[in-house]
Design an enzyme around this catalytic site. Structure first.
Site, PDB file in Angstrom:
ATOM      1  N   GLU A   1      10.693   2.383  10.011  1.00 56.55           N
ATOM      2  CA  GLU A   1      11.617   3.499   9.748  1.00 56.55           C
ATOM      3  C   GLU A   1      10.830   4.766  10.010  1.00 56.55           C
ATOM      4  OE1 GLU A   1      14.697   3.502   9.229  1.00 56.55           O
ATOM      5  OE2 GLU A   1      15.032   1.407   8.685  1.00 56.55           O
TER       6      GLU A   1
ATOM      7  N   CYS B   1      13.243  12.073   5.807  1.00 59.15           N
ATOM      8  CA  CYS B   1      13.437  11.739   7.227  1.00 59.15           C
ATOM      9  C   CYS B   1      14.884  11.976   7.615  1.00 59.15           C
ATOM     10  CB  CYS B   1      12.978  10.325   7.538  1.00 59.15           C
ATOM     11  SG  CYS B   1      13.642   9.095   6.461  1.00 59.15           S
TER      12      CYS B   1
ATOM     13  N   LYS C   1       0.840  -1.195   0.000  1.00 50.39           N
ATOM     14  CA  LYS C   1       0.000   0.000   0.000  1.00 50.39           C
ATOM     15  C   LYS C   1       0.880   1.252   0.000  1.00 50.39           C
ATOM     16  CE  LYS C   1      -1.992   2.698   3.045  1.00 50.39           C
ATOM     17  NZ  LYS C   1      -1.871   3.983   2.312  1.00 50.39           N
TER      18      LYS C   1
END
Ligand code: UN1
Length: 494
Positions: free
Chosen positions: A251, A285, A177
């Site tokens: 993560e 990130c 997804k």
């Protein structure tokens, strides 16, 4: 009525027909009135079908020798290479990453496909001597089964490749997804697997929002969840997985610091800070969000940054020269705006930026000005929490001990950097940094696919992506003991 093309889910090797009562659209963040496409908002029922397809495909996929699985990955790499420019063009319009960076995003998937194709011939276990003569001991890797792969929009091809490719080369089947902000890129990925002939059910694409995500996490036949995204969502996933005794690899966020020391090559540091803080509009990130700078060079570094920021090319991500594109959506703009406002009320000083662009031609898109905040102290929210936007906070220090303590004084631990020409000093700092990724004389972004990627503390849950070590996430060890002497021999006793 949606006017843009419909891109279906892909389940059990078939493109699903639309259920028009449950669709959503993806929009161009540079021109939010332009729809990129219409996608299925998958319900729990669609997730059930996808998981069932993956479950049924698993035994045959696991049984196919890994070198044969690897051959399909070499085809996948070649296929993606033919699509590099086309995908980068679509990526720029769907999630606003500048075209040059989008090429890099796709390149990462090409490299990962080649790398994991090779791993098909290297899914090594090990053999070790037994306590007894003529007894054999060995350990082999086994796939887990159905893996649920839930990915973010900021690396809409690269991050899925980091998860899908090792999961599938290891013999797992997947339900994938992609983020609802980058569904077209997820569709392209599924299309690539289909085009090169992966068997039906090995990869199943389901589009949608958290309804679909939660149904995957909660499904009893999914053995592992791999997720990249916010720490808040990661906490929810980890909790649900714990309750179900499901494996999970996370993560999550970062609050990445770049230390610029008094002996640093300042021109190099300034260049690295610009790229680390404002590349991808700070939506990585691994983005540099804190500059921890020695007092003696602070003025020079800050003046250097302020001199260069006006020449950053901010604008249409589809243009080759563009360096900074828009944020992903209005929520992102509102969050960055709110965090900057809070920083100012808490005593930070605005050196540049701080606002959404309101003048044409950038006023239509979600463009936020590259922002530098001075006089930031470690207790401020802006020094502690992830912004995910083009905001660099400057913290001034007098000693290395202070620099390291501040760098480590956050709940995150993804990426960190130090600029110094003294390699002994830099290595001493790196040794102490609480971060999974560290850089010397380079910015906090730009990881390569064959070294481990991941963070410590609340940036993850200890798993690593990329490198061959990623296979530890997607396999479980099976120990095999073979007694050849036709006698009962008792370990630890005979
Ligand atoms: C992310 O920001 O979600 O090291 C991943 C980097 C990239 C990956 C970042 N290769 O910045």
């Amino acid at each position: 009525m949606p006017t843009s093309p419909f891109y279906p889910n892909y389940i059990n090797g078939a493109w699903q027909s639309a259920n028009p009562s449950e669709t959503f659209e993806s929009y161009n963040p540079a021109q939010p009135n332009v729809s990129i496409g219409t996608f299925q908002a998958s319900t729990a029922e669609a997730i059930n079908q996808a998981v069932l397809a993956a479950k049924q495909a698993f035994p045959a996929w696991k049984a196919l020798p890994a070198p044969k699985r690897g051959e399909l990955f070499f085809k996948l790499a070649a296929y993606i290479a033919t699509k590099k420019e086309a995908w980068a063009t679509e990526m720029a319009t769907e999630m606003g990453k500048p075209y040059a960076e989008a090429l890099g995003d796709v390149q990462e998937a090409i490299e990962m496909a080649t790398f994991m194709g090779g791993e098909g011939r290297r899914l090594h276990g090990f053999q070790t001597p037994s306590e007894f003569p003529n007894k054999w001991l060995m350990a082999i890797r086994q796939p887990i089964g159905v893996c649920g792969i839930i990915t973010p929009w900021n690396f809409p091809i690269a991050v899925p490749s980091w998860k899908l490719f090792p999961a599938i080369i290891a013999g797992n089947t997947v339900v994938f997804k992609p983020a609802e902000q980058s569904p077209l890129m997820g569709f392209r990925m599924a299309e690539a697997f289909d085009a090169v002939g992966f068997p039906a059910g090995v990869i199943n694409l389901v589009q949608g929002n958290e309804v679909a995500g939660k149904a995957i996490v909660n499904h009893a036949d999914v053995g592992l969840i791999s997720f990249t995204g916010s720490t808040a969502t990661g906490t929810w996933i980890a909790t649900r997985c714990a309750e179900q005794h499901k494996l999970c690899a996370l993560e999550l966020g970062g609050k990445n610091a770049c230390i610029v020391w008094e002996d640093a090559n300042l021109d190099l540091a300034i260049e690295g800070l610009l790229w680390g803080a404002f590349g991808t509009a700070g939506q990585r990130c691994t983005a540099t969000s804190r500059l921890i700078v020695h007092r003696s060079v602070k003025k020079a570094v800050v003046e250097g940054l302020l001199a260069k920021i006006p020449s950053l090319k901010i604008g249409n991500p589809s243009l080759v020269a563009t360096q900074v594109g828009p944020l992903i959506d209005t929520d992102a703009v509102a969050k960055v705006q709110r965090m900057v406002a809070t920083a100012l009320t808490q005593g930070a000083t605005l050196l540049c930026g701080g606002k959404r662009f309101t003048e044409p031609p950038l006023h239509e898109g979600f463009y936020f000005q590259p922002t530098v905040l001075d006089d930031v102290v470690p207790t401020m929210e802006i020094a502690q929490e992830e912004v995910f936007g083009p905001v660099l906070s400057v913290i001034t220090v007098d000693s290395l001990e202070e620099a390291v303590a501040i760098a480590n004084g956050v709940r995150y631990g993804l990426s960190a950097a130090i600029y110094s020409q003294d390699m002994g000093l830099a290595m001493g700092v790196v040794e102490q940094l609480e971060a999974g990724l560290t850089y010397i004389n380079a910015p906090t972004i730009g990881a390569e696919t064959h070294v481990p990627f991941g963070g410590v503390k609340q940036s993850g849950n200890g798993h690593r992506e990329a490198s061959n070590l990623v296979l530890d996430t997607y396999t479980q060890w099976k120990t095999i003991s073979i007694e050849t002497t036709r006698t009962l021999r008792k370990a630890q006793m005979d």
